[in-house]
Scaffold this motif. Structure first.
Motif, PDB file in Angstrom:
ATOM      1  N   THR A 244      10.773   2.149   7.936  1.00 16.95           N
ATOM      2  CA  THR A 244       9.858   1.070   8.274  1.00 16.95           C
ATOM      3  C   THR A 244       9.196   0.602   6.987  1.00 16.95           C
ATOM      4  OG1 THR A 244       9.435   2.063  10.436  1.00 16.95           O
ATOM      5  CG2 THR A 244       7.841   0.440   9.660  1.00 16.95           C
ATOM      6  N   ILE A 245       9.050  -0.701   6.842  1.00 20.24           N
ATOM      7  CA  ILE A 245       8.397  -1.285   5.674  1.00 20.24           C
ATOM      8  C   ILE A 245       6.983  -1.706   6.080  1.00 20.24           C
ATOM      9  CG2 ILE A 245       8.463  -3.117   3.946  1.00 20.24           C
ATOM     10  CD1 ILE A 245      10.828  -1.250   3.714  1.00 20.24           C
ATOM     11  N   VAL A 246       5.991  -1.226   5.343  1.00 18.62           N
ATOM     12  CA  VAL A 246       4.604  -1.635   5.552  1.00 18.62           C
ATOM     13  C   VAL A 246       4.040  -2.106   4.211  1.00 18.62           C
ATOM     14  CG1 VAL A 246       4.168  -0.169   7.551  1.00 18.62           C
ATOM     15  CG2 VAL A 246       3.776   0.733   5.282  1.00 18.62           C
TER      16      VAL A 246
ATOM     17  N   GLU B 125      -3.449  -1.881  -1.378  1.00 24.21           N
ATOM     18  CA  GLU B 125      -3.989  -2.124  -2.712  1.00 24.21           C
ATOM     19  C   GLU B 125      -3.360  -3.355  -3.365  1.00 24.21           C
ATOM     20  OE1 GLU B 125      -6.401  -1.230  -6.109  1.00 24.21           O
ATOM     21  OE2 GLU B 125      -6.513  -0.649  -4.025  1.00 24.21           O
ATOM     22  N   CYS B 126      -2.011  -3.421  -3.364  1.00 22.46           N
ATOM     23  CA  CYS B 126      -1.332  -4.504  -4.095  1.00 22.46           C
ATOM     24  C   CYS B 126      -0.531  -5.459  -3.204  1.00 22.46           C
ATOM     25  CB  CYS B 126      -0.408  -3.918  -5.161  1.00 22.46           C
ATOM     26  SG  CYS B 126       1.090  -3.132  -4.515  1.00 22.46           S
ATOM     27  N   GLY B 127      -0.331  -5.092  -1.939  1.00 23.37           N
ATOM     28  CA  GLY B 127       0.428  -5.945  -1.030  1.00 23.37           C
ATOM     29  C   GLY B 127       1.929  -5.762  -1.135  1.00 23.37           C
ATOM     30  N   GLY B 128       2.372  -4.812  -1.961  1.00 26.50           N
ATOM     31  CA  GLY B 128       3.798  -4.551  -2.106  1.00 26.50           C
ATOM     32  C   GLY B 128       4.361  -3.817  -0.902  1.00 26.50           C
TER      33      GLY B 128
ATOM     34  N   ILE C 271       5.099   0.238  -6.386  1.00 27.86           N
ATOM     35  CA  ILE C 271       4.744  -0.878  -7.270  1.00 27.86           C
ATOM     36  C   ILE C 271       3.492  -0.562  -8.079  1.00 27.86           C
ATOM     37  CG2 ILE C 271       4.043  -3.304  -7.338  1.00 27.86           C
ATOM     38  CD1 ILE C 271       5.840  -3.681  -4.844  1.00 27.86           C
ATOM     39  N   CYS C 272       2.407  -0.177  -7.420  1.00 27.91           N
ATOM     40  CA  CYS C 272       1.137   0.035  -8.133  1.00 27.91           C
ATOM     41  C   CYS C 272       0.792   1.517  -8.310  1.00 27.91           C
ATOM     42  CB  CYS C 272       0.000  -0.691  -7.430  1.00 27.91           C
ATOM     43  SG  CYS C 272      -0.484   0.015  -5.832  1.00 27.91           S
TER      44      CYS C 272
ATOM     45  N   PRO D 207       0.066   1.597  15.820  1.00 26.14           N
ATOM     46  CA  PRO D 207       0.939   0.991  14.802  1.00 26.14           C
ATOM     47  C   PRO D 207       0.828   1.738  13.476  1.00 26.14           C
ATOM     48  CG  PRO D 207      -1.078  -0.261  14.955  1.00 26.14           C
ATOM     49  CD  PRO D 207      -1.147   0.810  16.022  1.00 26.14           C
ATOM     50  N   LEU D 208       1.826   1.556  12.627  1.00 30.04           N
ATOM     51  CA  LEU D 208       1.863   2.214  11.333  1.00 30.04           C
ATOM     52  C   LEU D 208       0.867   1.550  10.391  1.00 30.04           C
ATOM     53  CD1 LEU D 208       3.211   4.468   9.873  1.00 30.04           C
ATOM     54  CD2 LEU D 208       5.087   2.961   9.314  1.00 30.04           C
ATOM     55  N   ILE D 209      -0.140   2.313   9.956  1.00 31.48           N
ATOM     56  CA  ILE D 209      -1.200   1.783   9.099  1.00 31.48           C
ATOM     57  C   ILE D 209      -1.398   2.713   7.914  1.00 31.48           C
ATOM     58  CG2 ILE D 209      -3.648   1.177   8.954  1.00 31.48           C
ATOM     59  CD1 ILE D 209      -3.565   0.655  11.981  1.00 31.48           C
ATOM     60  N   LEU D 210      -1.484   2.119   6.723  1.00 29.17           N
ATOM     61  CA  LEU D 210      -1.766   2.857   5.499  1.00 29.17           C
ATOM     62  C   LEU D 210      -3.144   2.483   4.982  1.00 29.17           C
ATOM     63  CD1 LEU D 210       1.589   2.410   3.523  1.00 29.17           C
ATOM     64  CD2 LEU D 210       0.866   4.384   4.870  1.00 29.17           C
TER      65      LEU D 210
END
Length: 59
Positions: free
Chosen positions: A5-7, A11-14, A32-33, A44-47
């Motif tokens: 899954t892509i989330v 911090e950077c939106g990557g 990325i960061c 839902p998947l939350i970071l």
């Protein structure tokens, strides 16, 4: 084969790719960061940004 899954990194939106077996409180890194991210929910998947490691003074 497990689905990834892509989330979005908070911090950077990557894009951060997570495997199907991810669990709450798991720490992952943004590619990325390099921010440390904590999984706070899987449905839902939350970071969120992982808390900084605090020193343990033996207390």
């Amino acid at each position: 084969m497990t689905a990834a899954t892509i989330v979005k990194c908070p911090e950077c939106g990557g894009d951060v790719e997570l495997g199907a077996g991810v669990m709450v409180a798991e720490i992952v890194d943004c590619g990325i960061c390099s921010s440390g991210l904590e999984v706070v929910s899987v449905d839902p998947l939350i970071l969120a940004l992982a808390p900084d490691a605090e020193e343990d003074w033996g207390e």
